[in-house]
Design a protein around this motif. Structure first.
Motif, mmCIF file in Angstrom:
data_model
loop_
_atom_site.group_PDB
_atom_site.id
_atom_site.type_symbol
_atom_site.label_atom_id
_atom_site.label_comp_id
_atom_site.label_asym_id
_atom_site.label_seq_id
_atom_site.Cartn_x
_atom_site.Cartn_y
_atom_site.Cartn_z
ATOM 1 N N MET A 1 32.206 9.911 -45.694
ATOM 2 C CA MET A 1 33.199 10.585 -44.889
ATOM 3 C C MET A 1 33.081 10.143 -43.428
ATOM 4 S SD MET A 1 35.046 12.598 -46.754
ATOM 5 C CE MET A 1 35.062 13.339 -48.370
ATOM 6 N N CYS A 2 33.774 10.848 -42.545
ATOM 7 C CA CYS A 2 33.784 10.457 -41.147
ATOM 8 C C CYS A 2 32.375 10.501 -40.583
ATOM 9 C CB CYS A 2 34.693 11.401 -40.364
ATOM 10 S SG CYS A 2 34.821 10.999 -38.617
ATOM 11 N N SER A 3 31.947 9.393 -39.948
ATOM 12 C CA SER A 3 30.575 9.301 -39.481
ATOM 13 C C SER A 3 30.441 9.527 -37.982
ATOM 14 C CB SER A 3 30.000 7.925 -39.836
ATOM 15 O OG SER A 3 30.777 6.909 -39.253
ATOM 16 N N GLY A 4 31.576 9.691 -37.254
ATOM 17 C CA GLY A 4 31.507 9.880 -35.818
ATOM 18 C C GLY A 4 31.012 11.261 -35.457
ATOM 19 N N GLU A 5 30.684 11.454 -34.194
ATOM 20 C CA GLU A 5 30.220 12.754 -33.740
ATOM 21 C C GLU A 5 31.378 13.742 -33.724
ATOM 22 O OE1 GLU A 5 28.381 12.356 -29.999
ATOM 23 O OE2 GLU A 5 26.746 11.078 -30.717
ATOM 24 N N VAL A 6 31.064 15.009 -33.955
ATOM 25 C CA VAL A 6 32.079 16.051 -33.917
ATOM 26 C C VAL A 6 32.552 16.230 -32.483
ATOM 27 C CG1 VAL A 6 32.545 18.485 -34.341
ATOM 28 C CG2 VAL A 6 31.042 17.214 -35.883
ATOM 29 N N SER A 7 33.895 16.260 -32.301
ATOM 30 C CA SER A 7 34.435 16.437 -30.958
ATOM 31 C C SER A 7 34.004 17.775 -30.381
ATOM 32 C CB SER A 7 35.968 16.367 -31.017
ATOM 33 O OG SER A 7 36.519 16.751 -29.785
ATOM 34 N N ASN A 8 33.724 17.788 -29.075
ATOM 35 C CA ASN A 8 33.367 19.037 -28.407
ATOM 36 C C ASN A 8 34.596 19.883 -28.127
ATOM 37 O OD1 ASN A 8 30.592 18.522 -28.270
ATOM 38 N ND2 ASN A 8 30.871 17.203 -26.477
ATOM 39 N N VAL A 9 35.776 19.264 -28.300
ATOM 40 C CA VAL A 9 37.012 19.969 -27.981
ATOM 41 C C VAL A 9 37.429 20.845 -29.153
ATOM 42 C CG1 VAL A 9 39.450 19.720 -27.415
ATOM 43 C CG2 VAL A 9 37.770 18.137 -26.455
ATOM 44 N N ALA A 10 37.767 22.061 -28.879
ATOM 45 C CA ALA A 10 38.334 22.961 -29.870
ATOM 46 C C ALA A 10 39.298 23.874 -29.134
ATOM 47 C CB ALA A 10 37.246 23.770 -30.552
ATOM 48 N N GLY A 11 40.420 24.136 -29.768
ATOM 49 C CA GLY A 11 41.418 24.967 -29.099
ATOM 50 C C GLY A 11 42.681 25.009 -29.916
ATOM 51 N N ALA A 12 43.803 25.208 -29.244
ATOM 52 C CA ALA A 12 45.081 25.357 -29.933
ATOM 53 C C ALA A 12 45.847 24.039 -29.941
ATOM 54 C CB ALA A 12 45.916 26.431 -29.253
ATOM 55 N N ILE A 13 46.542 23.790 -31.055
ATOM 56 C CA ILE A 13 47.410 22.612 -31.141
ATOM 57 C C ILE A 13 48.616 22.846 -30.240
ATOM 58 C CG2 ILE A 13 48.899 21.243 -32.655
ATOM 59 C CD1 ILE A 13 47.049 21.950 -34.975
ATOM 60 N N THR A 14 48.856 21.895 -29.344
ATOM 61 C CA THR A 14 50.000 22.031 -28.434
ATOM 62 C C THR A 14 51.131 21.063 -28.770
ATOM 63 O OG1 THR A 14 48.809 20.580 -26.891
ATOM 64 C CG2 THR A 14 48.672 22.958 -26.501
ATOM 65 N N ALA A 15 50.836 20.039 -29.590
ATOM 66 C CA ALA A 15 51.893 19.106 -29.989
ATOM 67 C C ALA A 15 51.456 18.319 -31.217
ATOM 68 C CB ALA A 15 52.238 18.150 -28.850
ATOM 69 N N LEU A 16 52.451 17.994 -32.045
ATOM 70 C CA LEU A 16 52.266 17.115 -33.203
ATOM 71 C C LEU A 16 53.343 16.041 -33.103
ATOM 72 C CD1 LEU A 16 51.848 19.917 -35.898
ATOM 73 C CD2 LEU A 16 50.029 18.393 -35.110
ATOM 74 N N LYS A 17 52.941 14.791 -32.874
ATOM 75 C CA LYS A 17 53.913 13.737 -32.609
ATOM 76 C C LYS A 17 53.742 12.560 -33.559
ATOM 77 C CE LYS A 17 54.193 14.796 -27.643
ATOM 78 N NZ LYS A 17 54.062 14.232 -26.273
ATOM 79 N N LEU A 18 54.869 12.150 -34.180
ATOM 80 C CA LEU A 18 54.846 10.962 -35.028
ATOM 81 C C LEU A 18 54.541 9.731 -34.190
ATOM 82 C CD1 LEU A 18 57.947 11.306 -37.402
ATOM 83 C CD2 LEU A 18 55.555 11.206 -38.091
ATOM 84 N N GLN A 19 53.710 8.857 -34.719
ATOM 85 C CA GLN A 19 53.448 7.605 -34.025
ATOM 86 C C GLN A 19 54.684 6.708 -34.109
ATOM 87 O OE1 GLN A 19 49.849 5.781 -35.463
ATOM 88 N NE2 GLN A 19 48.539 7.455 -34.729
ATOM 89 N N ARG A 20 54.906 5.902 -33.097
ATOM 90 C CA ARG A 20 56.099 5.055 -33.067
ATOM 91 C C ARG A 20 56.036 3.939 -34.099
ATOM 92 N NH1 ARG A 20 57.473 4.173 -26.603
ATOM 93 N NH2 ARG A 20 57.926 6.374 -26.116
ATOM 94 N N ARG A 21 54.893 3.299 -34.202
ATOM 95 C CA ARG A 21 54.785 2.148 -35.095
ATOM 96 C C ARG A 21 54.412 2.542 -36.519
ATOM 97 N NH1 ARG A 21 51.783 -2.587 -31.472
ATOM 98 N NH2 ARG A 21 53.383 -2.692 -29.833
ATOM 99 N N LYS A 22 53.593 3.545 -36.652
ATOM 100 C CA LYS A 22 53.165 3.987 -37.983
ATOM 101 C C LYS A 22 53.775 5.353 -38.252
ATOM 102 C CE LYS A 22 48.784 1.465 -37.745
ATOM 103 N NZ LYS A 22 47.298 1.567 -37.808
ATOM 104 N N LYS A 23 54.928 5.329 -38.914
ATOM 105 C CA LYS A 23 55.692 6.556 -39.107
ATOM 106 C C LYS A 23 55.010 7.555 -40.035
ATOM 107 C CE LYS A 23 59.087 5.212 -36.505
ATOM 108 N NZ LYS A 23 59.309 5.852 -35.188
ATOM 109 N N ASN A 24 53.953 7.115 -40.706
ATOM 110 C CA ASN A 24 53.241 8.022 -41.600
ATOM 111 C C ASN A 24 52.033 8.659 -40.914
ATOM 112 O OD1 ASN A 24 53.289 9.166 -44.211
ATOM 113 N ND2 ASN A 24 51.538 7.917 -44.831
ATOM 114 N N ARG A 25 51.854 8.355 -39.618
ATOM 115 C CA ARG A 25 50.734 8.899 -38.858
ATOM 116 C C ARG A 25 51.245 9.885 -37.812
ATOM 117 N NH1 ARG A 25 45.908 8.707 -40.631
ATOM 118 N NH2 ARG A 25 44.903 8.329 -38.623
ATOM 119 N N VAL A 26 50.503 10.977 -37.654
ATOM 120 C CA VAL A 26 50.884 12.019 -36.695
ATOM 121 C C VAL A 26 49.731 12.234 -35.720
ATOM 122 C CG1 VAL A 26 51.509 14.452 -36.396
ATOM 123 C CG2 VAL A 26 52.400 13.154 -38.357
ATOM 124 N N ASN A 27 50.037 12.148 -34.435
ATOM 125 C CA ASN A 27 49.044 12.413 -33.395
ATOM 126 C C ASN A 27 48.938 13.916 -33.155
ATOM 127 O OD1 ASN A 27 48.599 9.669 -33.010
ATOM 128 N ND2 ASN A 27 50.163 9.514 -31.408
#
Length: 224
Positions: A1-27
């Motif tokens: 699974m994901c091997s990177g460190e857990v982000s210290n950021v936690a909070g509320a989602i303020t936006a969900l945006k489709l990527q321009r080039r990869k339409k199946n990916r959401v930022n």
């Protein structure tokens, strides 16, 4: 699974945006800052205002990694049937970790998208239609694709090697029709041996062909 460190950021989602080039990916943005991206199917379960903990973020990244691997496997299967081992090998070449591979294969089995017994059956069927060969060679090919002995033997139930070699020999005989009998037989023996048939079976098949050809010649003489 994901091997990177857990982000210290936690909070509320303020936006969900489709990527321009990869339409199946959401930022995914948390507190107006980009944090990570996920596949669209995973983003469908998120909404603006939703609170995410550090554990939630890590879980979503893991789910995204598995989903991307799953979709990659679906692309493999869209081209042709694959054995489980073939899919695992291709995922490995794309540096997909073993535990993710296991989850992907589990999902594929549950969806009846991979089945090594069915894969082996179709392989044998297609070989016999387009490039017939011996049971020995079929077993070798399927073992090379990671199919179990049990699945291979199930797929070969009812396989008639004598019938297979005769079918191949009749078609191949036409290639050497302009050669003298001895040369034609030699070339045919070599061809059948490359398909994995045994010396004994090749010899008996050539005898059948010569009997058929002899009978055909006699019939032609009578008709004349």
């Amino acid at each position: 699974m994901c091997s990177g460190e857990v982000s210290n950021v936690a909070g509320a989602i303020t936006a969900l945006k489709l990527q321009r080039r990869k339409k199946n990916r959401v930022n995914v943005f948390i507190d107006d800052q980009y944090q990570f991206a996920v596949q669209r199917i995973i983003a469908a379960g998120l909404k603006v205002g939703q609170e995410l903990s550090e554990a939630d973020i890590e879980r979503l990244k893991d789910e995204d990694e598995e989903q991307r691997a799953y979709e990659r496997a679906l692309r493999y299967l869209s081209r042709r049937p694959h054995s489980e081992k073939e899919i695992a090998n291709k995922l490995s070449r794309n540096r997909i970790e073993i535990d993710v591979q296991d989850q992907v294969l589990k999902r594929l089995r549950e969806a009846s998208l991979v089945d090594d017994v069915e894969f082996a059956r179709v392989w044998v069927e297609n070989r016999q239609i387009f490039r017939p060969r011996s049971g020995l060679m079929l077993r070798s090919e399927l073992r090379g694709k990671g199919v179990s002995k049990e699945a291979i033997e199930t797929a070969l139930e009812g396989f008639d090697e004598a019938d297979a070699v005769l079918t191949v020999a009749r078609k191949a005989r036409k290639r050497y029709g302009d050669l003298a009998e001895e040369a034609s037989n030699r070339r045919l023996r070599q061809f059948l041996a490359r398909r994995g048939f045994s010396f004994e079976l090749i010899s008996s098949t050539l005898s059948i062909l010569m009997d058929e050809e002899s009978g055909s010649d006699e019939k032609s003489e009578v008709e004349e």
